[in-house]
Each structure stands twice: as C-alpha cells, then as structure tokens.
Design an enzyme around this catalytic site. Structure first.
Site, PDB file in Angstrom:
ATOM      1  N   ARG A 168       0.832  -1.213   0.000  1.00  0.00           N
ATOM      2  CA  ARG A 168       0.000   0.000   0.000  1.00  0.00           C
ATOM      3  C   ARG A 168       0.867   1.264   0.000  1.00  0.00           C
ATOM      4  NH1 ARG A 168      -2.129  -3.785  -1.013  1.00  0.00           N
ATOM      5  NH2 ARG A 168      -4.027  -4.727  -0.222  1.00  0.00           N
ATOM      6  N   SER A 242     -11.501  -0.820   2.804  1.00  0.00           N
ATOM      7  CA  SER A 242     -10.701  -1.163   3.992  1.00  0.00           C
ATOM      8  C   SER A 242     -10.023   0.100   4.518  1.00  0.00           C
ATOM      9  CB  SER A 242      -9.659  -2.218   3.649  1.00  0.00           C
ATOM     10  OG  SER A 242     -10.283  -3.412   3.234  1.00  0.00           O
ATOM     11  N   GLU A 338      -5.385   3.437   5.808  1.00  0.00           N
ATOM     12  CA  GLU A 338      -5.079   3.431   4.392  1.00  0.00           C
ATOM     13  C   GLU A 338      -5.392   4.768   3.735  1.00  0.00           C
ATOM     14  OE1 GLU A 338      -6.194   0.370   1.732  1.00  0.00           O
ATOM     15  OE2 GLU A 338      -5.803  -1.270   3.124  1.00  0.00           O
TER      16      GLU A 338
END
Length: 343
Positions: A168, A242, A338
């Site tokens: 990520r 998420s 995130e």
C-alpha cells in the site's frame, strides 16, 4: 489555452469522495488533458495555492474545507499499445474507473487484473496506493506510467522499479507527493495466464462452484460476489473500503501474541515477519457494528468505517482513533489508516 472556462470556486466535493463528506474546495479544476495541467501550473494565482490531486476520491478522508486548488483527473481512454511473446500492454488514462478498466481487459479475453475487480477509485490513483486484494497487487501486472511534473512542467515515464512499490505504498506518497500528476498507467497482461488462487476465501469460492480450471472472467465474478457480500456500495453507504492496513510485525512479537491469543489470524511473510488481519484485531475489540456519532463500523466487515449520514471527516477520524487506541492497548499493535487524511 486557459483554465478559466473550467475553473470553479467554492466547489462542493461531496460527490467527489466515496465517504460522501460534504466539504468545499476554494478552487476546483477538472483535468481533461495535459494542456489543462500546463495552464494551471503556469497560472501564478493557481500555482501559489495548496494543491490536491483527486481521482475517484476512494482513498481520502476530507476533514475540512480545502483552502487550495483541487485538480480532478477526468481524462479518459483505454487502448492496447503493444505486445510481445509474453504479454499484451494496455494503457488507460488516469481518469478512467479502475473497475471499468478491469472489465475492459476481461472483455478482450486478457487476464491479470481479475483479482482486483470492483475496487473503487480511478486508474491514476491505483499506483499511488499499490492497490491490492485477494492475493494480488497492482504491481504484479504493472508495466509503466506517465506523469506530469507540476514544478517543471515536464512529462516523464516511470517503470516498476522507479515507482518503489511496497505494501500500500509507492514513491507517490513520498518524494513525488503533491508534485507528480499521473496521466496514464500501462499494464503488461500475461499471455500465459495462470489463475491466482492464493487467497483462501477466493479459492474456496471457486471450488464451491466446481470450477477445476477457472477463467479470468470466472475469477472476477467470484471476487465481485465476495466483495458485494462483505463490503458496502459507496453509492449507498459512504465508505473508503478497507480503512486500515494489515499490520506487519516481527516474529518475536508474533510468537508472544500467539501465546496470549491462540486464534490470532496471521500470514507469514518472506522476510520472516508476520502480517496480521486488521479486521480480526478490530473485531476482537468489539467494534464491528458499533457507532460513534454519525460514523460507524460496518456490521459485515470490521475493516470498513462508514458515514451513516451527514458525518464529518472529523467524526470518521475520531472513530478511527478510538479503534486504534483499543487495538494498541489490547494487542500492542499500531493500526495505520489506508486513506490519506486531508485536514
């Protein structure tokens, strides 16, 4: 060419972020071409403003009105640009929908992106986050990208190594943050395709259908079914998918946690570390289905924070902070969001 006909002031961003946070931008400019970016970069007034590059708005948390210029990537186009004995190369404009790109490649009979089906957001934003799901990441099929340098006005190309992809993460969150505007992304889709069924839930879904040799299209359909069952549609319930990364911890800490929590969900990594399931950690702290003001944790998936209606970015952030505190207190593990927080 000038940007004046396209430029808007005091523009609502509610429709431009999947959380549906109702904040406003001082200035908003849709970008359809390199010429639009050049014009914005050369405009002294606009160039002096704080800058936010916006794609599908699926990986940001807007906490307040943005006092600067929002550059919203709206360019379009998908095409095959070449091939060799190993792969087909497909290029997509940054403003294209990620999922529509996946569907387009599948309609051509080309596999490679099927595990990343139904991920919200735009093509241009995908490399920034090195998006991933169900055992695959963008970098697996990445070929190259083209970007515009807002400081120099130059257009440049980056290959996979130059993007510095990690979990990520990429160079666009670091050295090139707020400087590089991704124009298009190219993917190398393998001619000798093999199904990626490393992710247990996906493998089980395929097996339950009795598919011995699933096609890319069948895997995509299975992924879409799983995501639709577990995750809320941002068009119905504001969310950013998420919300937390799965934390990675050292082997020693993993061993200690296993003693205290024998049912700990974890995945060994190549370097000897372990990746933990953030959703499991959150669920163990009792947050699934709970609410805090107008923000909540999705009842079907503890990793997803939602806007229950009229929530501010600050309320979402407060909920996230409360979850982080509980997880750290119980497991001594820090959860990292995130989405990018835009204050």
């Amino acid at each position: 060419m000038t940007v004046e006909p396209l430029l808007q002031f005091d523009h609502s961003l509610r429709q431009h972020n999947t959380f549906g946070i109702d904040v406003r931008a001082h200035a908003y400019l849709p970008i359809f071409s390199v010429a639009d970016l050049c014009s914005a970069a050369q405009n002294p007034t606009l160039a002096s403003l704080p800058r936010l590059i916006l794609g599908g708005g699926s990986n940001i948390l807007l906490q307040a009105d943005f006092p600067g210029l929002v550059l919203h990537m709206c360019n379009r186009g998908i095409e095959c640009t070449g091939e060799d004995e190993r792969a087909m190369v497909v290029r997509a404009a940054a403003g294209e929908s990620w999922h529509q790109l996946v569907l387009w490649t599948l309609s051509q009979g080309w596999g490679g992106l099927e595990n990343l089906s139904l991920i919200p957001g735009s093509v241009g934003a995908a490399p920034i986050q090195n998006i991933g799901a169900y055992g695959a990441e963008l970098q697996d099929c990445f070929h190259s990208l083209t970007a515009f340098d807002m400081q120099t006005g130059e257009i440049f190309t980056l290959d996979k190594a130059a993007c510095q992809f990690a979990y990520r993460d990429s160079v666009f969150k670091h050295a090139l943050r707020d400087r590089a505007v991704i124009l298009d992304v190219s993917f190398a889709l393998p001619k000798h395709w093999q199904a990626n069924l490393r992710y247990a839930e996906l493998r089980q879904a395929v097996e339950q259908q009795g598919l011995q040799s699933p096609t890319p299209q069948e895997i995509s359909a299975a992924v879409i079914a799983i995501r639709s069952r577990k995750l809320p549609d941002p068009a119905v319930i504001g969310n950013a998918g998420s919300f937390f990364k799965n934390p990675v911890i050292a082997a020693a800490q993993h061993a200690q946690l296993l003693v205290m929590f024998p049912n700990l969900v974890s995945y060994p990594q190549n370097d000897g570390s372990f990746k933990l399931a953030a959703g499991w950690l959150i669920d163990q702290c009792g947050w699934k289905g709970k609410t805090l003001g107008r923000a909540g944790v999705y009842p079907k998936q503890a990793l997803v924070l939602t806007n229950l209606g009229g929530a501010s970015g600050a309320e979402i952030a407060q909920l996230a902070a409360a979850i982080q505190a509980d997880v750290e207190q119980r497991f001594a593990v820090k959860l990292e969001p995130e989405p990018l927080y835009i204050a």
